[in-house]
Design a protein around this motif. Structure first.
Motif, PDB file in Angstrom:
ATOM      1  N   MET A 481       0.812  -1.214   0.000  1.00 54.48           N
ATOM      2  CA  MET A 481       0.000   0.000   0.000  1.00 54.48           C
ATOM      3  C   MET A 481       0.847   1.266   0.000  1.00 54.48           C
ATOM      4  O   MET A 481       0.471   2.280  -0.599  1.00 54.48           O
ATOM      5  N   HIS A 482       2.000   1.223   0.648  1.00 53.61           N
ATOM      6  CA  HIS A 482       2.842   2.417   0.754  1.00 53.61           C
ATOM      7  C   HIS A 482       4.009   2.403  -0.237  1.00 53.61           C
ATOM      8  O   HIS A 482       4.962   3.160  -0.083  1.00 53.61           O
ATOM      9  N   TRP A 483       3.924   1.556  -1.246  1.00 49.39           N
ATOM     10  CA  TRP A 483       4.963   1.544  -2.280  1.00 49.39           C
ATOM     11  C   TRP A 483       4.916   2.830  -3.098  1.00 49.39           C
ATOM     12  O   TRP A 483       3.863   3.474  -3.226  1.00 49.39           O
ATOM     13  N   GLY A 484       6.079   3.184  -3.650  1.00 52.69           N
ATOM     14  CA  GLY A 484       6.168   4.359  -4.502  1.00 52.69           C
ATOM     15  C   GLY A 484       7.095   4.108  -5.673  1.00 52.69           C
ATOM     16  O   GLY A 484       7.404   2.962  -6.027  1.00 52.69           O
ATOM     17  N   ASN A 485       7.596   5.185  -6.256  1.00 51.30           N
ATOM     18  CA  ASN A 485       8.448   5.076  -7.441  1.00 51.30           C
ATOM     19  C   ASN A 485       9.716   4.277  -7.176  1.00 51.30           C
ATOM     20  O   ASN A 485      10.180   3.520  -8.035  1.00 51.30           O
ATOM     21  N   GLU A 486      10.283   4.455  -5.999  1.00 48.27           N
ATOM     22  CA  GLU A 486      11.562   3.787  -5.707  1.00 48.27           C
ATOM     23  C   GLU A 486      11.404   2.274  -5.722  1.00 48.27           C
ATOM     24  O   GLU A 486      12.211   1.555  -6.329  1.00 48.27           O
ATOM     25  N   GLU A 487      10.351   1.769  -5.062  1.00 42.62           N
ATOM     26  CA  GLU A 487      10.137   0.318  -5.025  1.00 42.62           C
ATOM     27  C   GLU A 487       9.838  -0.240  -6.411  1.00 42.62           C
ATOM     28  O   GLU A 487      10.342  -1.318  -6.774  1.00 42.62           O
ATOM     29  N   VAL A 488       9.046   0.485  -7.183  1.00 39.47           N
ATOM     30  CA  VAL A 488       8.725   0.011  -8.530  1.00 39.47           C
ATOM     31  C   VAL A 488       9.965   0.016  -9.414  1.00 39.47           C
ATOM     32  O   VAL A 488      10.177  -0.903 -10.218  1.00 39.47           O
ATOM     33  N   SER A 489      10.811   1.028  -9.273  1.00 39.06           N
ATOM     34  CA  SER A 489      12.038   1.088 -10.081  1.00 39.06           C
ATOM     35  C   SER A 489      12.960  -0.078  -9.765  1.00 39.06           C
ATOM     36  O   SER A 489      13.568  -0.671 -10.669  1.00 39.06           O
ATOM     37  N   VAL A 490      13.082  -0.434  -8.477  1.00 41.50           N
ATOM     38  CA  VAL A 490      13.906  -1.591  -8.096  1.00 41.50           C
ATOM     39  C   VAL A 490      13.308  -2.871  -8.661  1.00 41.50           C
ATOM     40  O   VAL A 490      14.033  -3.749  -9.166  1.00 41.50           O
TER      41      VAL A 490
END
Length: 511
Positions: A481-490
């Motif tokens: 739920m608290h994912w953002g751009n950084e997690e998706v990029s990784v």
């Protein structure tokens, strides 16, 4: 053995090294003994006792010596600390400036506390006044029987209850939650605009830029270009838009009235059931879809199903409209979508958003239509390939799930059917689709490696579960739920690594 006289003479000597005498240790923390400096630091209580004649009284017994030197170690510690402080040669102006800052900060904190207390008291007083006014109004309403209505009481503005936005700052996708644009983001936006400004857009260069995410300002036009909805030639775009939009509403005039016919009523009924089940928070914050927006989704899905009889409408396709709809809404507004009533847009604007969403969703589904034909063979193949891939890249996770009889089809079917939209927040889905649009066969082929990287990402949590029920609950409710751009990029970087290692050597992940 010495005599008593010798013992007495021994304790009278001042130069002998006896237990408790102060011996300074020189070094970085203990500078060499300075007699002048040390003389100013001797405490008055530590001076030797004097007799009325002015001469110091000498210790004549061990008890007297002990009473004089009982705090010798404490004196040494204090002296060492004072010597270290004196050696720093503190400037009196610096000391005073620091003290003034401390006093000033303390005063500000006290003033802020007083203001907060005053504000809370004022708010409480206002609430009491509102309650009293409401009671008065109720009494007046009861007393005035002949009147049809009473003056309305103006509602007092109260602090807004904080809510967790479901879309969570889609308007600032490339800022990771910070509203101000950084220098790097401004530079990337300039690069996109330079590529898009030419008479013929270089789609290959646009894909390279889009792989790492697309700025919100240019995402609508970029998605339309990368999906093949718009031509690369700038002069032809406007005429193409008008023609495709007219063609879509021609389909509506031709087919939509048949939605209640015997052959189509089941399809239409299922669409109406599934629309409220879409990813929450898409079109308004309170999870209620306005009637005008509901009709937009009904028309898009029904027309697509009528024009693709080989598959028809399948549950899950309704979710795939959402990212296109939200992105194309941003083409006309600057607010965040969860704070904006989409139905308040002009009718012509909503028609344009509807037609653009339909054609781009159609382009996407053209590449993965075997996911939605009879028995959904495309999803079956992808789930099997995911199982083989995970068994090669992380055999421990694979064996652990086999041990507790967890079948990949039980959780990964939804990953393939909804393209991870049910596992990720909408903001992450939009960022993920930036890369899917830029990657060749992104929605069909590259998505497999994203799912593999996504599963292995939760390796620790998976191995901690020791039963079938716990594993299934985890895999169907992953904490993103608290994912953002950084997690998706990784996640995308790991998926690209897996693709690079296995895509051109499929036998590497076959057992």
């Amino acid at each position: 053995m010495s005599t008593d006289g010798n013992k007495k003479q021994f304790w009278k000597r001042n130069t002998a090294k006896v237990p408790g005498s102060i011996q300074h240790v020189y070094g970085a923390q203990h500078p060499p003994f300075d007699p002048l400096l040390h003389a100013n630091l001797i405490k008055a209580g530590n001076k030797p006792q004097t007799t009325p004649g002015g001469k110091p009284k000498k210790a004549t017994t061990f008890q007297e010596f002990e009473s004089i030197t009982s705090d010798a170690w404490d004196v040494g510690d204090d002296d060492d600390e004072l010597l270290a402080m004196a050696a720093q040669n503190l400037n009196i102006e610096v000391v005073m400036e620091t003290a003034n800052k401390v006093i000033e900060n303390h005063s500000k904190q006290q003033e802020k506390q007083r203001q907060d207390d005053a504000g809370a008291a004022e708010l409480e007083e206002r609430e009491e006044e509102d309650a009293n006014e409401e009671e008065v109004e109720e009494e007046e309403e009861q007393g005035e029987e002949g009147e049809e209505s009473t003056p309305e009481v103006s509602q007092q503005s109260l602090p807004h209850r904080p809510t967790i936005p479901m879309v969570a700052r889609i308007a600032d996708q490339n800022t990771s939650g910070t509203p101000a644009m950084t220098e790097r983001e401004a530079s990337r936006l300039d690069k996109f605009r330079q590529v898009l400004a030419g008479p013929n857009t270089d789609l290959e260069e646009l894909r390279k830029l889009s792989w790492s995410g697309i700025p919100r300002q240019v995402r609508p036009i970029t998605w339309k270009l990368l999906s093949g909805y718009l031509p690369a030639n700038t002069e032809r775009r406007e005429s193409t838009l008008q023609r495709k939009r007219q063609e879509y509403f021609g389909f509506i005039e031709q087919y939509y009235d048949s939605r209640n016919d015997e052959h189509h009523q089941d399809t239409y009924r299922q669409i109406r059931i599934d629309i409220p089940r879409m990813s929450p928070g898409v079109v308004c914050a309170d999870l209620c879809i306005p009637p005008s927006v509901r009709q937009i989704f009904e028309r898009i899905l029904f027309i697509w199903a009528i024009r693709h009889p080989a598959s028809g409408y399948v549950q899950g396709i309704n979710d795939l409209v959402t990212p296109f709809f939200v992105v194309y809404v941003f083409e006309y507004i600057k607010e965040e979508v969860e704070n904006f009533d989409v139905s308040s847009l002009q009718e012509e604007t909503l028609r344009n958003i509807e037609a653009d969403s339909f054609w781009c969703m159609s382009k996407l589904l053209d590449g993965i239509q075997d996911n939605y034909t009879f028995a959904q063979p495309g999803i079956q193949r992808k789930v099997k390939a995911l199982e083989e891939l995970v068994s090669r890249i992380d055999e421990t996770v694979h064996v652990h799930m086999q041990q507790y009889e967890v079948e990949y089809l039980q959780f990964a079917f939804r990953w393939m059917n909804n393209l991870l939209m049910r596992e990720l927040p909408l903001r992450c889905t939009i960022r993920l689709w930036d890369t899917y649009q830029a990657e060749p066969e992104g929605f069909s082929h590259f998505h497999l490696y994203v799912c593999a990287a996504f599963l292995v990402r939760w390796r620790k949590e998976i191995l901690d579960e020791r039963d079938f029920q716990g594993l299934m609950i985890l895999l169907q409710n992953l904490p993103t739920m608290h994912w953002g751009n950084e997690e998706v990029s990784v996640l995308l970087a790991e998926a690209y690594r897996l693709k690079f290692a296995f895509a051109d050597a499929p036998n590497h992940y076959k057992r």
